[in-house]
Design an enzyme around this catalytic site. Structure first.
Site, PDB file in Angstrom:
ATOM      1  N   GLY A  15       0.800  -1.301  -0.052  1.00  0.00           N
ATOM      2  CA  GLY A  15      -0.193   0.005  -0.130  1.00  0.00           C
ATOM      3  C   GLY A  15       0.710   1.183  -0.071  1.00  0.00           C
ATOM      4  NE  ARG A  67     -12.528 -13.181 -11.617  1.00  0.00           N
ATOM      5  CZ  ARG A  67     -11.474 -12.770 -11.278  1.00  0.00           C
ATOM      6  NH1 ARG A  67     -10.865 -11.644 -10.768  1.00  0.00           N
ATOM      7  NH2 ARG A  67     -10.605 -13.756 -11.027  1.00  0.00           N
ATOM      8  CG  MET A  92      -1.858  -8.200  -6.261  1.00  0.00           C
ATOM      9  SD  MET A  92      -0.920  -7.341  -7.869  1.00  0.00           S
ATOM     10  CE  MET A  92      -0.312  -8.818  -8.399  1.00  0.00           C
ATOM     11  NE  ARG A  93     -10.037 -11.269  -6.220  1.00  0.00           N
ATOM     12  CZ  ARG A  93     -10.568 -12.645  -6.468  1.00  0.00           C
ATOM     13  NH1 ARG A  93      -9.624 -13.308  -6.534  1.00  0.00           N
ATOM     14  NH2 ARG A  93     -11.733 -12.566  -6.643  1.00  0.00           N
ATOM     15  CB  ILE A  94      -8.739  -9.358 -13.215  1.00  0.00           C
ATOM     16  CG1 ILE A  94      -7.229  -9.458 -13.541  1.00  0.00           C
ATOM     17  CG2 ILE A  94      -9.515  -8.915 -14.576  1.00  0.00           C
ATOM     18  CD1 ILE A  94      -6.953 -10.442 -14.500  1.00  0.00           C
ATOM     19  CG  ASN A 109      -4.003  -0.546 -12.202  1.00  0.00           C
ATOM     20  OD1 ASN A 109      -3.716  -0.662 -10.974  1.00  0.00           O
ATOM     21  ND2 ASN A 109      -3.368  -1.182 -13.123  1.00  0.00           N
ATOM     22  CG  HIS A 111       1.349  -2.051 -15.377  1.00  0.00           C
ATOM     23  ND1 HIS A 111       0.993  -3.119 -14.934  1.00  0.00           N
ATOM     24  CD2 HIS A 111       2.355  -2.021 -16.429  1.00  0.00           C
ATOM     25  CE1 HIS A 111       1.613  -3.920 -15.722  1.00  0.00           C
ATOM     26  NE2 HIS A 111       2.471  -3.192 -16.305  1.00  0.00           N
ATOM     27  CB  SER A 138       1.637   3.686 -17.168  1.00  0.00           C
ATOM     28  OG  SER A 138       3.100   3.544 -18.103  1.00  0.00           O
ATOM     29  CG  ASP A 147      -1.805  -3.899 -16.936  1.00  0.00           C
ATOM     30  OD1 ASP A 147      -2.214  -3.418 -15.843  1.00  0.00           O
ATOM     31  OD2 ASP A 147      -1.136  -5.026 -16.846  1.00  0.00           O
TER      32      ASP A 147
HETATM   33  C1  GRF Z   1       3.454  -1.158  -7.687  1.00  0.00           C
HETATM   34  O1  GRF Z   1       4.412  -1.344  -8.212  1.00  0.00           O
HETATM   35  C2  GRF Z   1       2.300  -0.802  -8.694  1.00  0.00           C
HETATM   36  O2  GRF Z   1       2.749  -0.391  -9.838  1.00  0.00           O
HETATM   37  C3  GRF Z   1       1.798  -2.201  -8.909  1.00  0.00           C
HETATM   38  O3  GRF Z   1       1.807  -2.662  -7.649  1.00  0.00           O
HETATM   39  C4  GRF Z   1       2.787  -2.343  -6.944  1.00  0.00           C
HETATM   40  C5  GRF Z   1       1.930  -1.834  -5.493  1.00  0.00           C
HETATM   41  O4  GRF Z   1       2.899  -1.410  -4.577  1.00  0.00           O
HETATM   42  N1  GRF Z   1       0.342  -2.205  -9.453  1.00  0.00           N
HETATM   43  P1  GRF Z   1       2.439  -0.911  -3.260  1.00  0.00           P
HETATM   44  O5  GRF Z   1       1.314  -1.796  -2.673  1.00  0.00           O
HETATM   45  O6  GRF Z   1       1.603   0.437  -3.720  1.00  0.00           O
HETATM   46  O7  GRF Z   1       3.415  -0.333  -2.320  1.00  0.00           O
END
Ligand code: GRF
Length: 317
Positions: A15, A67, A92-94, A109, A111, A138, A147
């Protein structure tokens, strides 16, 4: 001064991007505020931080849930917190296409690559293996494609000789923390710009049959060609400090009812009488579908039979 946009952040891990968004929101003039931090993992470290900083949290492990059911619970929590935007930060969920479409243009988001390069996982290792001079991050809008939505902002990060994916990831993360708050702030800020708001109204009004735009007392105003007006875009009219849409309604009863139900949003527009309602567009939470229906209804109330007849036929088809 318009309200600050209400943002829910979804996380699964450390986070640190959520923390960057949170602390940026506590600096002067930030146009957004965090109203919720939600996670699918009760152990996500960001949750404890959010709690300690006085931000509401919501956690629901996805294990054992479908889901759709899991997503619906997070979506409900975001809606109940009054969020108008969702910022994914290491979530980490779509999301399902249905949810993405319900929040179209309102989910962002971050990425860790220079999209469209390297969607998906292992971005740093892939950038190093490809011999790229720069990696990066990005911020993009979320659509149904992983993405794949419109890129709103990027930051390149130089790859050093002998870089490992881990070392590179640490530097990219530091860059992410600069990028995300800035891009989110700029994005939500559009909704405070009268020009942008006018353009949103204009596109929807001019999509109605035989509509034209004229200027009335400096306000963009929409009517049936050579006919009656059905909508005004009002900016600081007679110094009322509001940015709003004025549309026609059935009369004094409906006007009173709307204002009673939501006095912040609806008002009686000065000099327009009982047949009109003012709808504030500067509360940082405009539902554009609802605005489109208001415009259509107002258009119908002034359009000649030959035009409404066509629309009725299309509706009944
Ligand atoms: C980051 O690298 C972000 O780009 C990717 O997941 C990671 C999250 O890190 N989507 P954090 O939980 O914000 O420290």
């Amino acid at each position: 001064m318009a309200d600050r946009a209400r943002v829910a952040v979804f996380i699964s891990g450390a986070g640190s991007n959520m923390a960057a968004l949170l602390y940026a929101s506590r600096l002067p003039d930030c146009p957004y505020q965090l109203v919720l931090v939600a996670s699918n993992d009760p152990a996500a470290r960001g949750l404890a931080l959010a709690q300690a900083e006085g931000v509401a949290t919501f956690t629901l492990p996805h294990k054992g849930l479908g889901r759709v059911e899991h997503e619906a619970a997070l979506e409900r929590a975001a809606a109940e917190a009054g969020a108008h935007y969702i910022a994914l930060a290491g979530y980490m969920r779509i999301l399902t296409p249905q949810m993405v479409s319900r929040w179209e243009g309102r989910i962002l988001n971050i990425h860790p690559s220079l999209l469209p390069l390297y969607p998906g996982l292992d971005t740093h290792a892939r950038a190093i293996a490809a011999g790229d001079s720069h990696a990066g991050a990005s911020v993009h809008l979320v659509n149904e494609e992983l993405d794949g939505g419109e890129v709103l902002g990027q930051i390149p990060v130089a790859i050093l000789t002998g870089d490992t994916p881990e070392a590179l990831a640490r530097r990219v993360l530091a860059a992410e923390h600069q990028l995300y708050p800035r891009v989110l702030a700029q994005y939500v800020d559009r909704e405070r710009s009268p020009e942008w708001l006018a353009q949103q109204v204009r596109e929807r009004a001019l999509a109605l049959p035989e509509t034209d735009e004229v200027s009335s007392h400096g306000m963009p105003c929409f009517g049936i060609v050579k006919g009656r007006k059905f909508a005004y875009f009002s900016i600081d009219h007679h110094g009322d400090v509001k940015t709003a849409l004025l549309v026609k309604i059935s009369g004094a009863d409906e006007q009173a009812q709307l204002i009673e139900n939501d006095p912040e949003r609806y008002y009686r527009p000065a000099y327009f009488g009982d047949g009109w309602i003012g709808i504030r567009l500067d509360l940082a939470d405009v539902d554009w579908e609802s605005i489109a229906s208001w415009l259509q209804r107002s258009w119908r109330s002034v359009a000649p039979k030959k035009l409404t007849g066509l629309m009725d036929a299309a509706d009944n088809f």
